[in-house]
Design a protein around this motif. Structure first.
Motif, PDB file in Angstrom:
ATOM      1  N   LEU A 129       0.827  -1.204   0.000  1.00  0.00           N
ATOM      2  CA  LEU A 129       0.000   0.000   0.000  1.00  0.00           C
ATOM      3  C   LEU A 129       0.863   1.256   0.000  1.00  0.00           C
ATOM      4  CD1 LEU A 129      -2.651   1.532   0.223  1.00  0.00           C
ATOM      5  CD2 LEU A 129      -2.641   1.091   2.690  1.00  0.00           C
ATOM      6  N   ALA A 130       1.902   1.274   0.843  1.00  0.00           N
ATOM      7  CA  ALA A 130       2.794   2.440   0.907  1.00  0.00           C
ATOM      8  C   ALA A 130       3.423   2.722  -0.456  1.00  0.00           C
ATOM      9  CB  ALA A 130       3.871   2.211   1.954  1.00  0.00           C
ATOM     10  N   LYS A 131       3.836   1.666  -1.147  1.00  0.00           N
ATOM     11  CA  LYS A 131       4.451   1.846  -2.464  1.00  0.00           C
ATOM     12  C   LYS A 131       3.451   2.407  -3.465  1.00  0.00           C
ATOM     13  CE  LYS A 131       7.879  -1.803  -1.782  1.00  0.00           C
ATOM     14  NZ  LYS A 131       8.328  -3.174  -2.159  1.00  0.00           N
ATOM     15  N   GLU A 132       2.203   1.959  -3.382  1.00  0.00           N
ATOM     16  CA  GLU A 132       1.173   2.477  -4.291  1.00  0.00           C
ATOM     17  C   GLU A 132       0.870   3.942  -3.990  1.00  0.00           C
ATOM     18  OE1 GLU A 132      -0.235   0.964  -6.969  1.00  0.00           O
ATOM     19  OE2 GLU A 132       1.338  -0.508  -6.556  1.00  0.00           O
ATOM     20  N   ILE A 133       0.893   4.289  -2.706  1.00  0.00           N
ATOM     21  CA  ILE A 133       0.660   5.689  -2.321  1.00  0.00           C
ATOM     22  C   ILE A 133       1.783   6.569  -2.863  1.00  0.00           C
ATOM     23  CG2 ILE A 133       0.479   7.296  -0.381  1.00  0.00           C
ATOM     24  CD1 ILE A 133      -0.798   5.016   1.219  1.00  0.00           C
ATOM     25  N   MET A 134       3.010   6.081  -2.770  1.00  0.00           N
ATOM     26  CA  MET A 134       4.149   6.832  -3.307  1.00  0.00           C
ATOM     27  C   MET A 134       4.011   7.056  -4.806  1.00  0.00           C
ATOM     28  SD  MET A 134       7.642   5.689  -1.301  1.00  0.00           S
ATOM     29  CE  MET A 134       7.430   3.915  -1.446  1.00  0.00           C
ATOM     30  N   LYS A 135       3.534   6.044  -5.507  1.00  0.00           N
ATOM     31  CA  LYS A 135       3.345   6.179  -6.954  1.00  0.00           C
ATOM     32  C   LYS A 135       2.351   7.292  -7.276  1.00  0.00           C
ATOM     33  CE  LYS A 135       4.277   1.326  -8.169  1.00  0.00           C
ATOM     34  NZ  LYS A 135       3.673   0.084  -8.702  1.00  0.00           N
ATOM     35  N   LYS A 136       1.373   7.477  -6.406  1.00  0.00           N
ATOM     36  CA  LYS A 136       0.354   8.510  -6.613  1.00  0.00           C
ATOM     37  C   LYS A 136       0.797   9.863  -6.062  1.00  0.00           C
ATOM     38  CE  LYS A 136      -2.303   5.275  -8.229  1.00  0.00           C
ATOM     39  NZ  LYS A 136      -2.452   5.108  -9.694  1.00  0.00           N
ATOM     40  N   LYS A 137       2.048   9.931  -5.576  1.00  0.00           N
ATOM     41  CA  LYS A 137       2.635  11.173  -5.063  1.00  0.00           C
ATOM     42  C   LYS A 137       1.834  11.746  -3.891  1.00  0.00           C
ATOM     43  CE  LYS A 137       4.744  12.286  -9.511  1.00  0.00           C
ATOM     44  NZ  LYS A 137       6.009  11.649  -9.106  1.00  0.00           N
ATOM     45  N   LYS A 138       1.427  10.859  -3.008  1.00  0.00           N
ATOM     46  CA  LYS A 138       0.758  11.253  -1.775  1.00  0.00           C
ATOM     47  C   LYS A 138       1.653  10.879  -0.594  1.00  0.00           C
ATOM     48  CE  LYS A 138      -3.476  12.405  -3.335  1.00  0.00           C
ATOM     49  NZ  LYS A 138      -4.259  13.610  -2.965  1.00  0.00           N
ATOM     50  N   ASN A 139       1.508  11.606   0.509  1.00  0.00           N
ATOM     51  CA  ASN A 139       2.272  11.289   1.718  1.00  0.00           C
ATOM     52  C   ASN A 139       1.570  10.207   2.537  1.00  0.00           C
ATOM     53  OD1 ASN A 139       4.294  13.138   1.191  1.00  0.00           O
ATOM     54  ND2 ASN A 139       3.349  14.761   2.392  1.00  0.00           N
ATOM     55  N   PHE A 140       2.353   9.394   3.222  1.00  0.00           N
ATOM     56  CA  PHE A 140       1.794   8.372   4.101  1.00  0.00           C
ATOM     57  C   PHE A 140       2.629   8.322   5.376  1.00  0.00           C
ATOM     58  CE2 PHE A 140       4.985   6.287   1.515  1.00  0.00           C
ATOM     59  CZ  PHE A 140       5.699   5.533   2.427  1.00  0.00           C
ATOM     60  N   TYR A 141       1.978   7.836   6.457  1.00  0.00           N
ATOM     61  CA  TYR A 141       2.624   7.771   7.764  1.00  0.00           C
ATOM     62  C   TYR A 141       2.201   6.467   8.431  1.00  0.00           C
ATOM     63  CZ  TYR A 141       2.926  12.665   6.538  1.00  0.00           C
ATOM     64  OH  TYR A 141       3.148  13.833   5.853  1.00  0.00           O
ATOM     65  N   PHE A 142       3.173   5.726   8.939  1.00  0.00           N
ATOM     66  CA  PHE A 142       2.877   4.477   9.626  1.00  0.00           C
ATOM     67  C   PHE A 142       2.608   4.767  11.104  1.00  0.00           C
ATOM     68  CE2 PHE A 142       5.154   2.692   5.957  1.00  0.00           C
ATOM     69  CZ  PHE A 142       4.277   1.670   5.610  1.00  0.00           C
ATOM     70  N   VAL A 143       1.484   4.266  11.589  1.00  0.00           N
ATOM     71  CA  VAL A 143       1.102   4.460  12.983  1.00  0.00           C
ATOM     72  C   VAL A 143       0.858   3.095  13.616  1.00  0.00           C
ATOM     73  CG1 VAL A 143      -0.734   5.263  14.512  1.00  0.00           C
ATOM     74  CG2 VAL A 143       0.147   6.772  12.722  1.00  0.00           C
ATOM     75  N   ARG A 144       1.597   2.800  14.656  1.00  0.00           N
ATOM     76  CA  ARG A 144       1.461   1.535  15.369  1.00  0.00           C
ATOM     77  C   ARG A 144       0.616   1.801  16.617  1.00  0.00           C
ATOM     78  NH1 ARG A 144       1.797  -2.292  19.505  1.00  0.00           N
ATOM     79  NH2 ARG A 144       2.979  -4.133  18.833  1.00  0.00           N
ATOM     80  N   THR A 145      -0.601   1.242  16.651  1.00  0.00           N
ATOM     81  CA  THR A 145      -1.545   1.520  17.728  1.00  0.00           C
ATOM     82  C   THR A 145      -1.411   0.521  18.875  1.00  0.00           C
ATOM     83  OG1 THR A 145      -3.251   0.175  16.676  1.00  0.00           O
ATOM     84  CG2 THR A 145      -3.195   2.510  16.109  1.00  0.00           C
ATOM     85  N   LYS A 146      -2.216   0.745  19.921  1.00  0.00           N
ATOM     86  CA  LYS A 146      -2.305  -0.149  21.084  1.00  0.00           C
ATOM     87  C   LYS A 146      -0.957  -0.360  21.775  1.00  0.00           C
ATOM     88  CE  LYS A 146      -6.240  -2.474  18.926  1.00  0.00           C
ATOM     89  NZ  LYS A 146      -6.886  -3.748  18.523  1.00  0.00           N
ATOM     90  N   THR A 147      -0.114   0.669  21.686  1.00  0.00           N
ATOM     91  CA  THR A 147       1.215   0.576  22.299  1.00  0.00           C
ATOM     92  C   THR A 147       1.118   0.441  23.813  1.00  0.00           C
ATOM     93  OG1 THR A 147       2.104   1.943  20.501  1.00  0.00           O
ATOM     94  CG2 THR A 147       3.451   1.742  22.478  1.00  0.00           C
TER      95      THR A 147
END
Length: 376
Positions: A129-147
């Motif tokens: 998914l991150a790679k596809e978002i990069m192809k569309k020139k959009k920013n993405f951020y990974f969030v790890r929940t329930k820490t």
């Protein structure tokens, strides 16, 4: 020649008025669309609720569960900032939303950026998914929940919080190494002010276009003094811009225009502060019930809070405060050139003073709310 000069003045005035109106309306009209995605059961809906300042059981909250509850992109408007929209997207890799067509299926151009959520380790679908978002020139951020859950479990084994956070972060980065690896933000939706959420906010603010940063900051839930201070700083800067707009309106030779504009601007600005600081009755009533303290009653001891809440006397109070300066401005304008400059200066100083005094009082009330609720 005189007609040409008059046309130029009117044309300039119209341009100034248009610019001023745009500045006043900017907070309402600039939209921010945030997409929250990830695998099924990763805590997307809980994060959406937390970002909107809602509990999972509140009216209007996104439905949460241990299985996939989001079957199509669902938009949730911010409760008090409707120009900010948080989208709860279906989990990637589900039967209806396969990884290879996911971006097209969720209509990716609608969103300003993507937050990819995981409750454990990031997997292959997340990287795809991150790679596809990069192809569309959009920013993405990974969030790890329930820490918080992991930290509590490890503490029972005698493992310290910092050691656990380092272990989680290392594991996440190893699973995303094909992407660089990108930064990962560790959070808990149960208490956003813990762990990396403030850092996530700072990163988003830095990456967003300038005209969208206000929308982000002003929509943040007031879970800590740090967030409140960030909002206060932003509103003080906005007050300067609006006071400048007021000065520009002053030189337009239309009786009563400057006062009417300034009153509308003050009411709009302070009402926006009131909601952004979480001082509306609905928000404070929920907080009062949650911590079992009379927070709503305490906040309403402020005359300004009461005036905004009742939507009755705020405009009258603003008009009374600005009216005296308006008389002086009108007299100054009778003297072309230097008079216009003096009138603009008076308008700027008076309007800025009213705006700053108002936002300072609301900030003081909001800070008292945080202290009363024992939020750090």
């Amino acid at each position: 020649m005189d007609n040409q000069e008059e046309y130029q003045q009117n044309d300039s005035g119209e341009m100034t008025l248009e610019w001023a109106r745009e500045e006043v309306d900017r907070l309402d009209h600039v939209t921010l669309n945030i997409a929250v995605t990830g695998e099924s059961g990763s805590g997307k809906s809980a994060f959406v609720n937390a970002f909107r300042g809602l509990q999972d059981t509140d009216e209007g909250a996104a439905e949460t569960g241990v299985t996939e509850t989001t079957m199509e992109p669902t938009m949730y408007p911010h409760p008090t900032m409707p120009n900010v929209k948080i989208w709860d997207l279906p989990g990637i890799g589900s039967p209806m939303f396969k990884a290879e067509t996911y971006m097209k299926d969720v209509k990716y151009p609608n969103y300003d950026f993507f937050i990819i959520v995981s409750a454990s380790r990031f997997k292959e679908n997340d990287a795809i998914l991150a790679k596809e978002i990069m192809k569309k020139k959009k920013n993405f951020y990974f969030v790890r929940t329930k820490t918080d859950t992991d930290v509590s479990q490890e503490e029972r084994k005698g493992v310290g919080e910092e050691q656990t956070l380092q272990k989680i972060r290392k594991n996440c980065l190893e699973n995303l190494r094909t992407l660089g690896p990108p930064p990962v933000f560790l959070i808990t939706s149960n208490k956003l002010e813990r762990f990396d959420f403030p850092e996530l906010v700072n990163t988003l603010e830095r990456d967003l276009p300038y005209h969208k940063r206000d929308a982000l900051v002003m929509s943040l839930p007031v879970h800590s003094k740090e967030f409140l201070d960030k909002k206060y700083s932003r509103f003080k800067k906005t007050a300067w811009v609006l006071a400048t707009a007021s000065a520009g309106i002053t030189v337009i030779p239309v009786p009563g225009l400057s006062l009417a504009f300034d009153v509308a601007m003050v009411v709009s600005f302070l009402t926006k502060c009131y909601y952004s600081f979480g001082l509306n009755d609905g928000t404070l009533q929920k907080l009062s019930e949650r911590v079992n303290k009379p927070i709503l009653a305490k906040a309403r001891e402020s005359a300004l809070v009461m005036a905004i809440a009742e939507e009755s006397s705020l405009a009258a109070k603003a008009a009374a405060r600005l009216g005296a300066a308006g008389v002086v401005e009108a007299l100054c304008i009778l003297v072309p050139g230097p008079g216009n400059i003096a009138a603009a200066g008076i308008s700027f100083a008076t309007t800025q003073s009213v705006l700053l005094e108002g936002v300072k009082e609301l900030y003081s009330v909001a800070k008292g709310v945080i202290e009363m609720a024992e939020v750090k």
